[in-house]
Design a protein around this motif. Sequence first.
Motif, PDB file in Angstrom:
ATOM      1  N   ILE A  25       0.835  -1.199   0.000  1.00 44.50           N
ATOM      2  CA  ILE A  25       0.000   0.000   0.000  1.00 44.50           C
ATOM      3  C   ILE A  25       0.869   1.248   0.000  1.00 44.50           C
ATOM      4  O   ILE A  25       0.572   2.219  -0.705  1.00 44.50           O
ATOM      5  CB  ILE A  25      -0.985  -0.027   1.188  1.00 44.50           C
ATOM      6  CG1 ILE A  25      -2.014  -1.139   0.970  1.00 44.50           C
ATOM      7  CG2 ILE A  25      -1.668   1.321   1.358  1.00 44.50           C
ATOM      8  CD1 ILE A  25      -2.918  -1.385   2.153  1.00 44.50           C
ATOM      9  N   ALA A  26       1.954   1.237   0.755  1.00 45.92           N
ATOM     10  CA  ALA A  26       2.860   2.389   0.748  1.00 45.92           C
ATOM     11  C   ALA A  26       3.396   2.622  -0.666  1.00 45.92           C
ATOM     12  O   ALA A  26       3.513   3.773  -1.108  1.00 45.92           O
ATOM     13  CB  ALA A  26       4.011   2.166   1.729  1.00 45.92           C
ATOM     14  N   GLY A  27       3.693   1.555  -1.373  1.00 42.55           N
ATOM     15  CA  GLY A  27       4.153   1.687  -2.753  1.00 42.55           C
ATOM     16  C   GLY A  27       3.088   2.275  -3.652  1.00 42.55           C
ATOM     17  O   GLY A  27       3.367   3.135  -4.495  1.00 42.55           O
ATOM     18  N   GLU A  28       1.846   1.833  -3.475  1.00 47.51           N
ATOM     19  CA  GLU A  28       0.751   2.353  -4.283  1.00 47.51           C
ATOM     20  C   GLU A  28       0.505   3.831  -4.006  1.00 47.51           C
ATOM     21  O   GLU A  28       0.107   4.574  -4.904  1.00 47.51           O
ATOM     22  CB  GLU A  28      -0.524   1.557  -4.014  1.00 47.51           C
ATOM     23  CG  GLU A  28      -0.453   0.135  -4.514  1.00 47.51           C
ATOM     24  CD  GLU A  28      -1.596  -0.727  -4.020  1.00 47.51           C
ATOM     25  OE1 GLU A  28      -2.570  -0.177  -3.444  1.00 47.51           O
ATOM     26  OE2 GLU A  28      -1.520  -1.951  -4.210  1.00 47.51           O
ATOM     27  N   GLY A  49      -2.554   6.806   8.748  1.00 46.13           N
ATOM     28  CA  GLY A  49      -3.980   6.512   8.845  1.00 46.13           C
ATOM     29  C   GLY A  49      -4.537   6.019   7.526  1.00 46.13           C
ATOM     30  O   GLY A  49      -5.386   5.121   7.491  1.00 46.13           O
ATOM     31  N   ARG A  50      -4.073   6.601   6.436  1.00 48.81           N
ATOM     32  CA  ARG A  50      -4.519   6.163   5.113  1.00 48.81           C
ATOM     33  C   ARG A  50      -4.098   4.720   4.860  1.00 48.81           C
ATOM     34  O   ARG A  50      -4.880   3.913   4.353  1.00 48.81           O
ATOM     35  CB  ARG A  50      -3.927   7.088   4.041  1.00 48.81           C
ATOM     36  CG  ARG A  50      -4.351   6.773   2.652  1.00 48.81           C
ATOM     37  CD  ARG A  50      -5.778   7.229   2.413  1.00 48.81           C
ATOM     38  NE  ARG A  50      -6.123   6.997   1.026  1.00 48.81           N
ATOM     39  CZ  ARG A  50      -7.276   6.501   0.627  1.00 48.81           C
ATOM     40  NH1 ARG A  50      -8.224   6.253   1.485  1.00 48.81           N
ATOM     41  NH2 ARG A  50      -7.516   6.291  -0.633  1.00 48.81           N
ATOM     42  N   ILE A  51      -2.856   4.394   5.212  1.00 50.61           N
ATOM     43  CA  ILE A  51      -2.375   3.018   5.042  1.00 50.61           C
ATOM     44  C   ILE A  51      -3.209   2.061   5.886  1.00 50.61           C
ATOM     45  O   ILE A  51      -3.657   1.015   5.414  1.00 50.61           O
ATOM     46  CB  ILE A  51      -0.880   2.910   5.399  1.00 50.61           C
ATOM     47  CG1 ILE A  51      -0.045   3.645   4.350  1.00 50.61           C
ATOM     48  CG2 ILE A  51      -0.440   1.456   5.500  1.00 50.61           C
ATOM     49  CD1 ILE A  51       1.413   3.797   4.715  1.00 50.61           C
ATOM     50  N   GLY A  52      -3.451   2.415   7.146  1.00 54.93           N
ATOM     51  CA  GLY A  52      -4.254   1.562   8.023  1.00 54.93           C
ATOM     52  C   GLY A  52      -5.665   1.376   7.514  1.00 54.93           C
ATOM     53  O   GLY A  52      -6.218   0.276   7.560  1.00 54.93           O
ATOM     54  N   GLY A  53      -6.268   2.439   7.010  1.00 56.04           N
ATOM     55  CA  GLY A  53      -7.618   2.345   6.479  1.00 56.04           C
ATOM     56  C   GLY A  53      -7.692   1.445   5.260  1.00 56.04           C
ATOM     57  O   GLY A  53      -8.616   0.629   5.122  1.00 56.04           O
ATOM     58  N   LEU A  54      -6.721   1.567   4.363  1.00 57.81           N
ATOM     59  CA  LEU A  54      -6.699   0.720   3.173  1.00 57.81           C
ATOM     60  C   LEU A  54      -6.432  -0.740   3.532  1.00 57.81           C
ATOM     61  O   LEU A  54      -6.993  -1.648   2.916  1.00 57.81           O
ATOM     62  CB  LEU A  54      -5.663   1.228   2.175  1.00 57.81           C
ATOM     63  CG  LEU A  54      -6.021   2.556   1.498  1.00 57.81           C
ATOM     64  CD1 LEU A  54      -4.841   3.100   0.713  1.00 57.81           C
ATOM     65  CD2 LEU A  54      -7.232   2.395   0.603  1.00 57.81           C
ATOM     66  N   MET A  55      -5.595  -0.968   4.538  1.00 52.21           N
ATOM     67  CA  MET A  55      -5.340  -2.339   4.987  1.00 52.21           C
ATOM     68  C   MET A  55      -6.626  -2.964   5.519  1.00 52.21           C
ATOM     69  O   MET A  55      -6.944  -4.104   5.190  1.00 52.21           O
ATOM     70  CB  MET A  55      -4.262  -2.363   6.077  1.00 52.21           C
ATOM     71  CG  MET A  55      -2.869  -2.102   5.576  1.00 52.21           C
ATOM     72  SD  MET A  55      -1.648  -2.065   6.905  1.00 52.21           S
ATOM     73  CE  MET A  55      -1.661  -3.774   7.423  1.00 52.21           C
TER      74      MET A  55
END
Length: 63
Positions: A25-28, A49-55
């Motif tokens: 996700i960090a790469g995306e 927070g964005r990474i956590g939400g997408l996960m």
Amino acid sequence: MNKDKEIEAYLRGELDGAERLKYEIAGELGILDRVLKDGWKSLSAKETGRIGGLMTRRRKKTE
């Protein structure tokens, strides 16, 4: 796991599912280079927070 060991494990493809997903996700989002250089603490609260939400969203889709 410390930052350097985690990055080495990522580069070798040895991370478990959740950790691997976090790096994907960090790469995306275009922030993987910064994570690899400076670690996760270099990110803002908004970015983490964005990474956590997408996960969470992806985990719910696979259930």
